[in-house]
Design an enzyme around this catalytic site. Structure first.
Site, short mmCIF file in Angstrom:
data_model
loop_
_atom_site.label_atom_id
_atom_site.label_comp_id
_atom_site.label_asym_id
_atom_site.label_seq_id
_atom_site.Cartn_x
_atom_site.Cartn_y
_atom_site.Cartn_z
CD GLN A 18 -2.90 -1.14 2.34
OE1 GLN A 18 -2.60 -1.73 3.37
NE2 GLN A 18 -4.04 -0.48 2.23
NE ARG A 75 0.15 -4.76 11.97
CZ ARG A 75 -0.90 -4.89 11.17
NH1 ARG A 75 -1.80 -3.93 11.05
NH2 ARG A 75 -1.09 -6.01 10.49
CG HIS A 121 -0.81 -6.11 5.31
ND1 HIS A 121 -0.96 -5.43 6.50
CD2 HIS A 121 -1.93 -5.84 4.59
CE1 HIS A 121 -2.12 -4.76 6.48
NE2 HIS A 121 -2.72 -4.99 5.32
CG ASN A 167 -3.26 -7.32 8.08
OD1 ASN A 167 -3.42 -6.73 9.15
ND2 ASN A 167 -4.03 -7.10 7.02
CD GLU A 168 -7.67 -6.94 8.15
OE1 GLU A 168 -8.08 -7.04 6.99
OE2 GLU A 168 -7.89 -5.96 8.86
CG ASN A 297 -6.04 -5.13 11.75
OD1 ASN A 297 -5.25 -4.91 12.66
ND2 ASN A 297 -5.65 -5.56 10.55
CE1 TYR A 299 -9.50 0.73 9.53
CE2 TYR A 299 -9.44 -1.66 9.69
CZ TYR A 299 -8.80 -0.45 9.44
OH TYR A 299 -7.47 -0.45 9.10
CD GLU A 363 -4.78 -2.69 9.51
OE1 GLU A 363 -5.91 -2.51 9.00
OE2 GLU A 363 -3.91 -3.39 8.99
CD1 TRP A 413 -5.97 2.15 7.34
CD2 TRP A 413 -4.19 0.87 7.85
NE1 TRP A 413 -5.41 1.74 6.17
CE2 TRP A 413 -4.33 0.95 6.45
CE3 TRP A 413 -3.12 0.12 8.39
CZ2 TRP A 413 -3.44 0.31 5.58
CZ3 TRP A 413 -2.27 -0.52 7.53
CH2 TRP A 413 -2.44 -0.43 6.14
CD GLU A 420 -8.51 0.72 1.95
OE1 GLU A 420 -7.40 0.83 2.49
OE2 GLU A 420 -9.37 -0.08 2.32
CD1 TRP A 421 -6.32 -2.97 1.13
CD2 TRP A 421 -4.82 -3.97 -0.19
NE1 TRP A 421 -5.20 -3.26 1.88
CE2 TRP A 421 -4.28 -3.88 1.10
CE3 TRP A 421 -4.06 -4.58 -1.20
CZ2 TRP A 421 -3.00 -4.35 1.42
CZ3 TRP A 421 -2.79 -5.05 -0.88
CH2 TRP A 421 -2.29 -4.94 0.42
#
Ligand code: PNW
Length: 480
Positions: A18, A75, A121, A167-168, A297, A299, A363, A413, A420-421
């Site tokens: 990213q 991180r 990630h 990650n995730e 993480n 949100y 995050e 984050w 952003e993907w």
């Protein structure tokens, strides 16, 4: 009057694909995200991470930003294909890539910033995907991942004491192999369960390696980062209450239960049947207990209803509209995110009670709609993001101080607006605005808000849990 513990870790997070850019520089090999971005329609604005925020070249400027924001931790993730361009255990190591990360880590330490390093990630070396199907091939990928981790522990472990394996993993397995909206873009109802299983094994054998061969000397900790949003039943009907439990098991328990408790959740097994691989007894002994902390993480919170056809969510419908028609909170620049601080407090309590591990929030953040630098003032007034961080920091403080949940650290984050993907560059999560034409970085107001929070360890004012009055910590902001 209470405050955050003085050893509480404040930081910001990023990820290699990213922010780094320099996709074809420094000996880096391609990853599955390079390939995925080239397919028209995969990325909303047709972009990719070739340049991103150019942090491969501008890492010193980024570290200076971290320093100026008053945080003591960062991180970031390593790009596997920058370290081993083809990815495998028989493939050569790229010393230029190793040297890059060493310089970054040294720069952080020079500035009193502790590195928290994520090994994976999402940017799997394309070479491994091509060679044997990447995450689908248990025998190969587990060995190659452990080899990659070993190279990283050897190269950086004298300077790094905080390691995160994946990650995730839910995003990797479900968004990458079931929905096909993330790399490698597969749509399957068998692959996500195989990939999830192999991600868990790669994680667990890496932790075993670290504990057996590195921990005694390097004295670090190692764990995994999962993702989860607090689920709220649409109403109290038995179907919707059960739907919340199912959603929890499918998204969180699928990874957390094997790793912290030693088994797959019964609700997942009941639905997936023999598509869910089984661990051998030897594997399970390695998997169970394979994380020193609970990294996660989060949100948003979600209103959950029974039904729908989404297997990876456990056949639930996910939204933000309550039964009475009201919304949970302020909507971000992406439809899956609304601000709801009380859900964060509930989630922290749930994770502590269920898994009994110290917690790192690795995050948390908010994408403000249509952000810009104000042309006259030259500043970014990201009031919605400040409200978000205000609410979430307060909720976390309540969890720590009133509820006794051992939260050890918090990473916003993100340090920078970035790639952003599948949303490309339109959706901005940074506390630093990035002008992608010039790569100029402009601190947003939220960076100054969080600076006050983390530098001052502010005194806690008990609040009604459902009222998060914006900016109550710093009344002078209200006037601004
Ligand atoms: C996380 N969703 O991903 C990632 O770890 C970051 O790399 C990413 O930039 C950040 O959150 C913001 O999106 C997510 O669709 C991606 O629910 C998608 C979802 C959630 C988190």
């Amino acid at each position: 009057m209470e405050k955050f513990p003085s050893d509480f870790v404040w930081g910001y997070a990023t990820a290699s694909y990213q922010i780094e850019g320099a996709a074809n520089e420094g000996g880096r090999g391609p990853s599955i995200w390079d390939t995925f971005c080239k397919v028209p329609g995969n990325i909303r604005d047709g972009s990719n991470g070739d340049i991103a925020t150019d942090s491969y070249h501008r890492y010193k400027e980024d570290v200076a930003l971290l320093k100026s924001y008053g945080v003591r931790a960062y991180r970031f993730s390593l790009s596997w294909s920058r370290i081993i361009p083809l990815g495998g255990r028989q493939d050569p190591v790229n010393q230029e890539g190793v040297a890059f990360y060493r310089s970054l880590i040294e720069e952080l330490l020079k500035n009193d910033i502790t590195p928290y390093v994520t090994l994976y990630h999402w940017d799997l070396p394309q070479g491994l995907h091509d060679r044997y199907g990447g995450w689908l091939n248990k025998e190969e990928i587990v060995q190659d991942y452990v080899n990659y981790a070993k190279i990283c522990f050897t190269a950086f472990g004298d300077l790094v004491q905080n390691w995160i394996t994946h990650n995730e993993p839910w995003c990797v397995s479900c968004l990458g192999y079931q929905k096909g909206v993330f790399a490698p873009g597969h749509k399957s109802n068998t692959e996500p369960w195989i990939v999830a299983h192999n991600l868990i094994l790669a994680h667990a054998f890496t932790v075993k390696l670290y504990r057996d061969d590195f921990k005694a000397v390097q004295k670090g900790q190692i764990g995994i980062t999962l993702d989860f949003h607090w689920p709220i039943p649409y109403d109290e009907t038995p179907e919707n209450v059960e739907a919340v439990k199912r959603a929890t098991d499918f998204k969180l328990g699928e990874f957390a239960d094997p790793i912290y408790k030693g088994y797959y959740p019964a609700r997942v097994k009941a639905v997936i049947g023999d598509r869910l691989p089984e661990f051998t007894a030897e594997e399970l002994a390695v998997v169970k207990g394979s994380s020193d902390f609970f990294g996660f993480n989060t949100y948003t919170s979600q209103i959950i209803q029974d039904g729908g056809d989404d297997e990876t969510n456990g056949y639930v419908k996910v939204g933000h509209t309550r039964a009475d028609g009201t919304q949970l909170g302020t909507e971000a620049h992406c439809s899956w995110l609304q601000s709801y601080p009380p859900g964060f407090r509930s989630l922290l309590n749930y994770l502590w009670k269920t898994y009994e591990k110290p917690i790192y929030v690795t995050e948390n953040g908010f994408a403000v709609k249509n952000e810009n630098v104000l042309p006259l003032e030259g500043v970014v007034l990201d009031t919605d993001r400040i409200d978000y961080f205000d609410g979430y920091a307060n909720a976390m403080l309540q969890a720590v101080v009133e509820d006794g949940v051992p939260v050890k650290g918090y990473f916003g984050w993100s340090l920078l607006d970035n790639f952003e993907w599948a949303d490309g560059y339109e959706t901005r999560f940074g506390v630093t605005y990035v002008d992608y034409k010039t790569q100029k970085r402009t601190p947003k107001q939220s960076s100054q808000f969080l600076k006050k929070v983390c530098v001052a360890h502010p005194v806690f004012v008990p609040l009604d849990p459902h009222t998060f009055i914006s900016l109550q910590w710093f009344p002078e902001h209200i006037a601004a």
